[in-house]
Design a protein around this motif. Sequence first.
Motif, PDB file in Angstrom:
ATOM      1  N   LYS A  77       0.827  -1.205   0.000  1.00  0.00           N
ATOM      2  CA  LYS A  77       0.000   0.000   0.000  1.00  0.00           C
ATOM      3  C   LYS A  77       0.863   1.257   0.000  1.00  0.00           C
ATOM      4  O   LYS A  77       0.554   2.243  -0.685  1.00  0.00           O
ATOM      5  N   GLN A  78       1.980   1.213   0.740  1.00  0.00           N
ATOM      6  CA  GLN A  78       2.887   2.363   0.762  1.00  0.00           C
ATOM      7  C   GLN A  78       3.533   2.571  -0.607  1.00  0.00           C
ATOM      8  O   GLN A  78       3.702   3.715  -1.052  1.00  0.00           O
ATOM      9  N   SER A  79       3.899   1.477  -1.277  1.00  0.00           N
ATOM     10  CA  SER A  79       4.473   1.592  -2.620  1.00  0.00           C
ATOM     11  C   SER A  79       3.469   2.201  -3.583  1.00  0.00           C
ATOM     12  O   SER A  79       3.825   3.018  -4.446  1.00  0.00           O
ATOM     13  N   GLN A  80       2.212   1.812  -3.465  1.00  0.00           N
ATOM     14  CA  GLN A  80       1.157   2.387  -4.298  1.00  0.00           C
ATOM     15  C   GLN A  80       1.086   3.900  -4.142  1.00  0.00           C
ATOM     16  O   GLN A  80       0.950   4.645  -5.119  1.00  0.00           O
ATOM     17  N   ARG A  81       1.206   4.338  -2.898  1.00  0.00           N
ATOM     18  CA  ARG A  81       1.052   5.769  -2.619  1.00  0.00           C
ATOM     19  C   ARG A  81       2.299   6.579  -2.940  1.00  0.00           C
ATOM     20  O   ARG A  81       2.192   7.713  -3.420  1.00  0.00           O
ATOM     21  N   ASN A  82       3.479   6.000  -2.670  1.00  0.00           N
ATOM     22  CA  ASN A  82       4.682   6.817  -2.590  1.00  0.00           C
ATOM     23  C   ASN A  82       5.705   6.640  -3.710  1.00  0.00           C
ATOM     24  O   ASN A  82       6.620   7.449  -3.830  1.00  0.00           O
ATOM     25  N   LYS A  83       5.591   5.601  -4.509  1.00  0.00           N
ATOM     26  CA  LYS A  83       6.638   5.313  -5.494  1.00  0.00           C
ATOM     27  C   LYS A  83       6.475   6.064  -6.802  1.00  0.00           C
ATOM     28  O   LYS A  83       7.395   6.086  -7.631  1.00  0.00           O
ATOM     29  N   GLY A  84       5.340   6.674  -7.023  1.00  0.00           N
ATOM     30  CA  GLY A  84       5.139   7.435  -8.254  1.00  0.00           C
ATOM     31  C   GLY A  84       5.016   6.571  -9.498  1.00  0.00           C
ATOM     32  O   GLY A  84       5.335   7.010 -10.615  1.00  0.00           O
ATOM     33  N   TYR A  85       4.540   5.344  -9.324  1.00  0.00           N
ATOM     34  CA  TYR A  85       4.395   4.447 -10.463  1.00  0.00           C
ATOM     35  C   TYR A  85       3.191   4.843 -11.323  1.00  0.00           C
ATOM     36  O   TYR A  85       2.155   5.262 -10.816  1.00  0.00           O
ATOM     37  N   ILE A  86       3.351   4.658 -12.626  1.00  0.00           N
ATOM     38  CA  ILE A  86       2.272   4.855 -13.583  1.00  0.00           C
ATOM     39  C   ILE A  86       1.952   3.496 -14.200  1.00  0.00           C
ATOM     40  O   ILE A  86       2.846   2.804 -14.691  1.00  0.00           O
TER      41      ILE A  86
END
Length: 214
Positions: A77-86
């Motif tokens: 969930k943190q990666s979803q929010r914070n990594k800036g992935y498109i």
Amino acid sequence: MQTLDHNLIFPHPSSAPDHGLLAIGGDLSVERLLLAYQSGIFPWYSDGDPICWWSPDPRMVFDLQSDEPMRVTKSLKQSQRNKGYIIKENTCFTEVMRHCALVKRQDEAGTWINDDFISSYSRLHELGHAKSIEVFKEDVLVGGLYGIDLPEKKIFCGESMFTLATDASKIALLHLVKSLKSKDYHFIDAQLYNDHLHSLGAIEIDREVFLSYL
């Protein structure tokens, strides 16, 4: 175990032993591949060996009819929010396959995703049967997955995934899970058990149960 010839026919998938090896030979034509997936059969073999066709029992799946088909951890969930992935779909299918071919897998010396495999599945993609999910970071492809879509059966046959950045392949899978669940799909077919798939929430079901949906 049957040896295939030029005829487009497979033994019944339930006739395979539990380990799943159903037949060898044949080819990777679009027609044969579609017949295989629609019958619950998939190809998997080492480069240089004959094509092997599989129908294992049990079958590994993500159950899209369950409340939580995929295990979503706090870190994901943190990666979803914070990594800036498109996240994109079907923008670079063959590139996703080539990345998947380079993934180092435990207990496997090489890859089944050879040039013939890539050519055949890219043709399936051109015809709308094979699809990819891609994850980008600042316009660089950092993760993704591909598979065969069977919309009339409400099943997506997952083939392979790769990641070059934290949680990128999981982000792709989660996107796919949410998309297919919204379309009332039954399963993502994950084929054979492994610990990684199990950690993500995949479960094993009897082969006959899986085949009943096809």
